[in-house]
Design a protein around this motif. Structure first.
Motif, PDB file in Angstrom:
ATOM      1  N   GLU A  76      95.377  24.768  -8.004  1.00  0.00           N
ATOM      2  CA  GLU A  76      94.931  23.597  -7.601  1.00  0.00           C
ATOM      3  C   GLU A  76      93.225  24.345  -6.964  1.00  0.00           C
ATOM      4  O   GLU A  76      92.874  22.981  -7.440  1.00  0.00           O
ATOM      5  N   ASP A  77      93.485  25.177  -7.171  1.00  0.00           N
ATOM      6  CA  ASP A  77      91.562  26.094  -7.055  1.00  0.00           C
ATOM      7  C   ASP A  77      90.391  25.838  -8.236  1.00  0.00           C
ATOM      8  O   ASP A  77      89.720  25.476  -8.097  1.00  0.00           O
ATOM      9  N   TYR A  78      91.575  26.521  -9.186  1.00  0.00           N
ATOM     10  CA  TYR A  78      91.720  26.097 -10.580  1.00  0.00           C
ATOM     11  C   TYR A  78      91.075  24.459 -10.665  1.00  0.00           C
ATOM     12  O   TYR A  78      89.014  23.912 -11.006  1.00  0.00           O
ATOM     13  N   ILE A  79      91.823  23.113 -10.024  1.00  0.00           N
ATOM     14  CA  ILE A  79      91.784  21.524 -10.618  1.00  0.00           C
ATOM     15  C   ILE A  79      90.158  21.792  -9.649  1.00  0.00           C
ATOM     16  O   ILE A  79      90.171  20.509 -10.246  1.00  0.00           O
ATOM     17  N   ARG A  80      90.542  22.198  -8.485  1.00  0.00           N
ATOM     18  CA  ARG A  80      89.550  21.670  -7.280  1.00  0.00           C
ATOM     19  C   ARG A  80      87.716  22.174  -8.385  1.00  0.00           C
ATOM     20  O   ARG A  80      86.862  21.299  -8.224  1.00  0.00           O
ATOM     21  N   GLY A  81      88.145  23.364  -8.563  1.00  0.00           N
ATOM     22  CA  GLY A  81      86.358  24.200  -8.685  1.00  0.00           C
ATOM     23  C   GLY A  81      86.347  22.984 -10.058  1.00  0.00           C
ATOM     24  O   GLY A  81      84.589  22.862 -10.525  1.00  0.00           O
ATOM     25  N   GLN A  82      86.796  22.644 -11.123  1.00  0.00           N
ATOM     26  CA  GLN A  82      86.460  21.633 -12.450  1.00  0.00           C
ATOM     27  C   GLN A  82      86.053  20.304 -11.902  1.00  0.00           C
ATOM     28  O   GLN A  82      85.137  20.216 -12.867  1.00  0.00           O
ATOM     29  N   THR A  83      86.207  20.211 -10.427  1.00  0.00           N
ATOM     30  CA  THR A  83      85.994  18.595 -10.487  1.00  0.00           C
ATOM     31  C   THR A  83      85.733  18.588  -9.855  1.00  0.00           C
ATOM     32  O   THR A  83      83.894  17.614 -10.575  1.00  0.00           O
ATOM     33  N   VAL A  84      84.755  19.644  -9.294  1.00  0.00           N
ATOM     34  CA  VAL A  84      83.135  19.552  -8.353  1.00  0.00           C
ATOM     35  C   VAL A  84      82.060  19.800 -10.113  1.00  0.00           C
ATOM     36  O   VAL A  84      81.300  19.083  -9.909  1.00  0.00           O
ATOM     37  N   ILE A  85      82.808  20.818 -10.885  1.00  0.00           N
ATOM     38  CA  ILE A  85      81.723  20.559 -11.816  1.00  0.00           C
ATOM     39  C   ILE A  85      81.162  19.283 -12.567  1.00  0.00           C
ATOM     40  O   ILE A  85      80.199  19.153 -13.505  1.00  0.00           O
ATOM     41  N   GLU A  86      82.675  19.069 -12.310  1.00  0.00           N
ATOM     42  CA  GLU A  86      82.367  17.404 -13.553  1.00  0.00           C
ATOM     43  C   GLU A  86      81.484  16.557 -12.871  1.00  0.00           C
ATOM     44  O   GLU A  86      81.014  16.310 -13.777  1.00  0.00           O
ATOM     45  N   ALA A  87      81.843  16.645 -11.549  1.00  0.00           N
ATOM     46  CA  ALA A  87      81.056  15.257 -10.780  1.00  0.00           C
ATOM     47  C   ALA A  87      79.671  15.872 -10.998  1.00  0.00           C
ATOM     48  O   ALA A  87      79.065  15.624 -11.035  1.00  0.00           O
ATOM     49  N   LYS A  88      79.254  17.001 -10.912  1.00  0.00           N
ATOM     50  CA  LYS A  88      78.163  17.234 -10.951  1.00  0.00           C
ATOM     51  C   LYS A  88      77.306  17.090 -12.347  1.00  0.00           C
ATOM     52  O   LYS A  88      76.015  16.873 -12.962  1.00  0.00           O
TER      53      LYS A  88
END
Length: 104
Positions: A76-88
């Protein structure tokens, strides 16, 4: 031929026989007790070894649990981090596209 034994001789032979039986029984019980003590000691040693093994295993497991957050990331933490990076990245792409005015 006649065998004649006095009453006191019969009693002394019976007492001697009973004494030998008692001595033999005592020796037998001593051997049984010795073997039981050896078995109990072996069981106690095995129990102590098993207890030490369980204690060591529990300690290793607790060390593993303590080190796990340092070495691994939860899904879940990895997915959250990837989502933030992709949004940026998407926001950056939109800024670049707007600044170029869509002239590709």
């Amino acid at each position: 031929m006649t065998l004649q034994i006095d009453f006191w001789e019969v009693i002394s032979m019976a007492l001697s026989f009973l004494g030998m039986l008692a001595a033999g029984g005592k020796m037998l019980l001593t051997q049984i007790e010795k073997r039981l003590n050896e078995r109990f000691q072996a069981l106690e040693d095995a129990r102590k070894d098993a207890e030490f093994s369980w204690t060591r295993l529990e300690r290793e497991f607790l060390e593993f649990r303590a080190d796990m957050p340092l070495n691994y990331v939860r899904r879940e933490d990895y997915i959250r981090g990837q989502t933030v990076i992709e949004a940026k990245l998407d926001a950056l792409y939109n800024k670049i596209e707007v600044s170029q005015g869509g002239h590709w």
